[in-house]
Design a protein around this motif. Structure first.
Motif, PDB file in Angstrom:
ATOM      1  N   THR A 130     -12.530   8.958  10.104  1.00  0.00           N
ATOM      2  CA  THR A 130     -13.073   8.260  11.269  1.00  0.00           C
ATOM      3  C   THR A 130     -13.703   6.921  10.876  1.00  0.00           C
ATOM      4  N   ARG A 131     -13.791   6.043  11.853  1.00  0.00           N
ATOM      5  CA  ARG A 131     -14.563   4.814  11.699  1.00  0.00           C
ATOM      6  C   ARG A 131     -15.138   4.439  13.045  1.00  0.00           C
ATOM      7  N   TYR A 132     -16.277   3.727  12.985  1.00  0.00           N
ATOM      8  CA  TYR A 132     -17.021   3.416  14.193  1.00  0.00           C
ATOM      9  C   TYR A 132     -17.462   1.966  14.194  1.00  0.00           C
ATOM     10  N   ALA A 133     -17.631   1.449  15.389  1.00  0.00           N
ATOM     11  CA  ALA A 133     -18.282   0.149  15.537  1.00  0.00           C
ATOM     12  C   ALA A 133     -19.735   0.306  15.105  1.00  0.00           C
ATOM     13  N   ASP A 134     -20.289  -0.729  14.510  1.00  0.00           N
ATOM     14  CA  ASP A 134     -21.667  -0.654  14.036  1.00  0.00           C
ATOM     15  C   ASP A 134     -22.636  -0.318  15.169  1.00  0.00           C
ATOM     16  N   SER A 135     -22.328  -0.782  16.363  1.00  0.00           N
ATOM     17  CA  SER A 135     -23.234  -0.605  17.492  1.00  0.00           C
ATOM     18  C   SER A 135     -23.338   0.847  17.962  1.00  0.00           C
ATOM     19  N   VAL A 136     -22.400   1.708  17.549  1.00  0.00           N
ATOM     20  CA  VAL A 136     -22.429   3.084  18.030  1.00  0.00           C
ATOM     21  C   VAL A 136     -22.619   4.099  16.905  1.00  0.00           C
ATOM     22  N   LYS A 137     -22.673   3.626  15.680  1.00  0.00           N
ATOM     23  CA  LYS A 137     -22.836   4.547  14.547  1.00  0.00           C
ATOM     24  C   LYS A 137     -24.113   5.361  14.706  1.00  0.00           C
ATOM     25  N   GLY A 138     -23.989   6.658  14.468  1.00  0.00           N
ATOM     26  CA  GLY A 138     -25.140   7.541  14.591  1.00  0.00           C
ATOM     27  C   GLY A 138     -25.373   8.046  16.000  1.00  0.00           C
ATOM     28  N   ARG A 139     -24.672   7.477  16.979  1.00  0.00           N
ATOM     29  CA  ARG A 139     -24.844   7.913  18.375  1.00  0.00           C
ATOM     30  C   ARG A 139     -23.558   8.522  18.940  1.00  0.00           C
TER      31      ARG A 139
END
Length: 121
Positions: free
Chosen positions: A57-66
């Motif tokens: 997986t990979r995520y945009a920094d703005s949503v990481k952890g959420r």
């Protein structure tokens, strides 16, 4: 014919949660990576989260952890669990699938119609 249908959007207060689902229908193809994108009014579409067929997986920094993306390969489903939502998460969220035809091995990028997520402050 490959089709993607999203569900699960809606209106939620800041701090709340939503889970988006996307089901891929059709036959004669395999699904490679899948992803969730979003587009807010007046802004460019951006990648929110992506997941490979193997589960990376990979995520945009703005949503990481959420946000958490997951998939059920047996059911051709991909999910986006969104927690601690913020007003800036308000956007149309669209599902995307990178598919390979079983007959000619051509790859196609397929999009769903999108689902609205609105987060009130």
């Amino acid at each position: 014919q490959v089709q993607l249908v999203e569900s699960g959007g809606g209106l939620v207060q800041a701090g709340g949660s939503l889970r988006l689902s996307c089901v891929v229908s059709g036959s004669g193809f395999s699904i490679n990576a899948m992803g969730w994108y979003r587009q807010a009014p007046g802004k460019q579409r951006e990648l929110v989260a992506a997941i490979t067929s193997g589960g990376s997986t990979r995520y945009a920094d703005s949503v990481k952890g959420r946000f958490t993306i997951s998939r059920d390969n047996a059911k051709n489903l991909v999910y986006l669990q969104m927690n601690n939502l913020k007003p800036e998460d308000t956007a149309v969220y669209s599902c995307n699938a990178d598919c390979t035809s079983s007959s000619n091995y051509l790859r196609r990028n397929v999009w769903g119609q999108g689902t609205q997520v609105t987060v009130s402050s």
